[in-house]
Design an enzyme around this catalytic site. Structure first.
Site, PDB file in Angstrom:
ATOM      1  N   GLU A 141      19.329 -28.053 -82.703  1.00 23.00           N
ATOM      2  CA  GLU A 141      18.936 -27.875 -81.301  1.00 23.00           C
ATOM      3  C   GLU A 141      17.598 -28.551 -81.004  1.00 23.00           C
ATOM      4  O   GLU A 141      17.417 -29.140 -79.935  1.00 23.00           O
ATOM      5  CB  GLU A 141      18.860 -26.371 -80.981  1.00 23.00           C
ATOM      6  N   TYR A 191      25.353 -26.364 -76.380  1.00 23.15           N
ATOM      7  CA  TYR A 191      26.252 -25.212 -76.430  1.00 23.15           C
ATOM      8  C   TYR A 191      27.617 -25.558 -77.055  1.00 23.15           C
ATOM      9  O   TYR A 191      28.614 -24.888 -76.772  1.00 23.15           O
ATOM     10  CB  TYR A 191      26.445 -24.642 -75.025  1.00 23.15           C
ATOM     11  N   HIS A 199      16.741 -18.661 -74.217  1.00 18.95           N
ATOM     12  CA  HIS A 199      17.557 -19.041 -75.380  1.00 18.95           C
ATOM     13  C   HIS A 199      16.656 -19.112 -76.603  1.00 18.95           C
ATOM     14  O   HIS A 199      15.524 -19.596 -76.514  1.00 18.95           O
ATOM     15  CB  HIS A 199      18.194 -20.416 -75.166  1.00 18.95           C
ATOM     16  N   LYS A 258      15.217 -20.456 -69.502  1.00 13.94           N
ATOM     17  CA  LYS A 258      16.347 -20.941 -68.702  1.00 13.94           C
ATOM     18  C   LYS A 258      15.954 -21.041 -67.221  1.00 13.94           C
ATOM     19  O   LYS A 258      14.899 -20.528 -66.820  1.00 13.94           O
ATOM     20  CB  LYS A 258      17.543 -19.994 -68.905  1.00 13.94           C
ATOM     21  N   ASN A 271      20.329 -14.672 -68.477  1.00 18.43           N
ATOM     22  CA  ASN A 271      19.557 -13.829 -69.395  1.00 18.43           C
ATOM     23  C   ASN A 271      18.243 -14.471 -69.858  1.00 18.43           C
ATOM     24  O   ASN A 271      17.742 -14.211 -70.943  1.00 18.43           O
ATOM     25  CB  ASN A 271      20.428 -13.363 -70.568  1.00 18.43           C
TER      26      ASN A 271
HETATM   27  P1  DAT Z   1      22.645 -15.868 -77.343  1.00 18.78           P
HETATM   28  O1  DAT Z   1      22.081 -16.623 -76.154  1.00 18.78           O
HETATM   29  O2  DAT Z   1      22.091 -14.469 -77.421  1.00 18.78           O
HETATM   30  O3  DAT Z   1      22.520 -16.632 -78.642  1.00 18.78           O
HETATM   31  P2  DAT Z   1      25.454 -16.620 -77.358  1.00 18.78           P
HETATM   32  O4  DAT Z   1      25.058 -17.789 -78.207  1.00 18.78           O
HETATM   33  O5  DAT Z   1      26.583 -15.773 -77.837  1.00 18.78           O
HETATM   34  O6  DAT Z   1      24.217 -15.668 -77.072  1.00 18.78           O
HETATM   35  O7  DAT Z   1      25.855 -17.143 -75.895  1.00 18.78           O
HETATM   36  C1  DAT Z   1      25.135 -18.189 -75.292  1.00 18.78           C
HETATM   37  C2  DAT Z   1      24.934 -17.879 -73.844  1.00 18.78           C
HETATM   38  O8  DAT Z   1      26.197 -17.834 -73.180  1.00 18.78           O
HETATM   39  C3  DAT Z   1      24.308 -16.509 -73.571  1.00 18.78           C
HETATM   40  O9  DAT Z   1      22.906 -16.539 -73.665  1.00 18.78           O
HETATM   41  C4  DAT Z   1      24.789 -16.222 -72.179  1.00 18.78           C
HETATM   42  C5  DAT Z   1      26.166 -16.852 -72.141  1.00 18.78           C
HETATM   43  N1  DAT Z   1      27.203 -15.863 -72.414  1.00 18.78           N
HETATM   44  C6  DAT Z   1      27.501 -15.296 -73.604  1.00 18.78           C
HETATM   45  N2  DAT Z   1      28.528 -14.439 -73.488  1.00 18.78           N
HETATM   46  C7  DAT Z   1      28.897 -14.478 -72.170  1.00 18.78           C
HETATM   47  C8  DAT Z   1      29.897 -13.835 -71.398  1.00 18.78           C
HETATM   48  N3  DAT Z   1      30.747 -12.961 -71.940  1.00 18.78           N
HETATM   49  N4  DAT Z   1      29.964 -14.110 -70.063  1.00 18.78           N
HETATM   50  C9  DAT Z   1      29.119 -15.000 -69.497  1.00 18.78           C
HETATM   51  N5  DAT Z   1      28.156 -15.647 -70.167  1.00 18.78           N
HETATM   52  C10 DAT Z   1      28.049 -15.396 -71.489  1.00 18.78           C
HETATM   53 MG    MG Z   2      23.401 -18.394 -79.223  1.00 23.13          MG
END
Ligand code: DAT
Ligand code: MG
Length: 138
Positions: free
Chosen positions: A126, A49, A115, A9, A112
Site C-alpha cells: 500500500e 482495495y 484506513h 478518508k 469510517n
Molecule cells: P478495514 O478498513 O477495517 O481494514 P476492510 O479491509 O474489511 O476493513 O474493508 C475496507 C473498507 O471497506 C472498510 O474500511 C469500509 C468498507 N467496508 C467493509 N465492509 C463493508 C460493508 N459490509 N459495507 C460497506 N462497506 C464496507
Molecule cells: Mg482493510
C-alpha cells in the site's frame, strides 16, 4: 521498527479530523515519515482495495475513496501496524470501542474516517501505491 499506511478518508478530511488523527499518533509515540493530500484516482483505488474486488460493496468503496481529497501518510514506530489498527477501532463503527478513532468519530461502515494497513505485507504494498522511496524520511 515498522511502517504502515494511514489514509484519512474523504469524510475524515471533510470533517476536519486530519489534525486530531495525526495528533493521536504523535502523542502515542509514533512518527509521521511521509504525508500528502491528494484526490485518489480510480486506478489507485482499485489497486489499493484489490483484495475486496468482487465484493458487494467494492464499487461503493472505490467511488467513496475517490470522492474528495484524502490525506495519506506513512506512520512509523515499534509495532506500528498493530498500534494503528487498535487506535482505529473495528471496521464497523458501531462495533468500535469509544476512545478509538472510528468509535469516537464515525457511525457508518461505509464512512469510517480512516484506513490503516492490516499487516506488514499489506503496508509495503500500500505504501508503494502512494509514495516513492524518496518521499519517505527515516
Ligand atoms: P478495514 O478498513 O477495517 O481494514 P476492510 O479491509 O474489511 O476493513 O474493508 C475496507 C473498507 O471497506 C472498510 O474500511 C469500509 C468498507 N467496508 C467493509 N465492509 C463493508 C460493508 N459490509 N459495507 C460497506 N462497506 C464496507
Ligand atoms: Mg482493510
Amino acid at each position: 521498527m515498522q511502517q504502515t499506511l494511514v489514509l484519512v478518508k474523504p469524510d475524515g478530511v471533510a470533517k476536519g479530523l486530519t489534525g486530531e488523527i495525526i495528533s493521536r499518533f504523535e502523542k502515542r509515540g509514533l512518527k509521521i515519515s511521509a504525508l500528502k493530500m491528494f484526490k485518489m484516482s480510480v486506478e489507485q483505488a482499485k489497486s489499493h482495495y484489490a483484495e475486496h474486488q468482487g465484493k458487494s460493496f467494492f464499487d461503493e468503496l472505490v467511488s467513496f475513496i475517490t470522492s474528495g481529497p484524502i490525506v495519506a501518510m506513512v506512520v512509523s514506530g515499534e509495532n506500528a501496524v498493530k498500534a494503528v489498527r487498535s487506535m482505529m477501532g473495528a471496521t464497523d463503527p458501531l462495533n468500535s470501542a469509544p476512545g478509538t478513532i472510528r468509535g469516537d468519530y464515525a457511525l457508518n461502515v461505509a464512512n469510517n474516517i480512516i484506513h490503516g494497513s492490516d499487516s506488514e505485507n499489506s503496508a509495503e504494498r500500500e505504501i508503494n501505491n502512494f509514495f516513492t522511496k524518496s518521499e519517505i524520511v527515516n
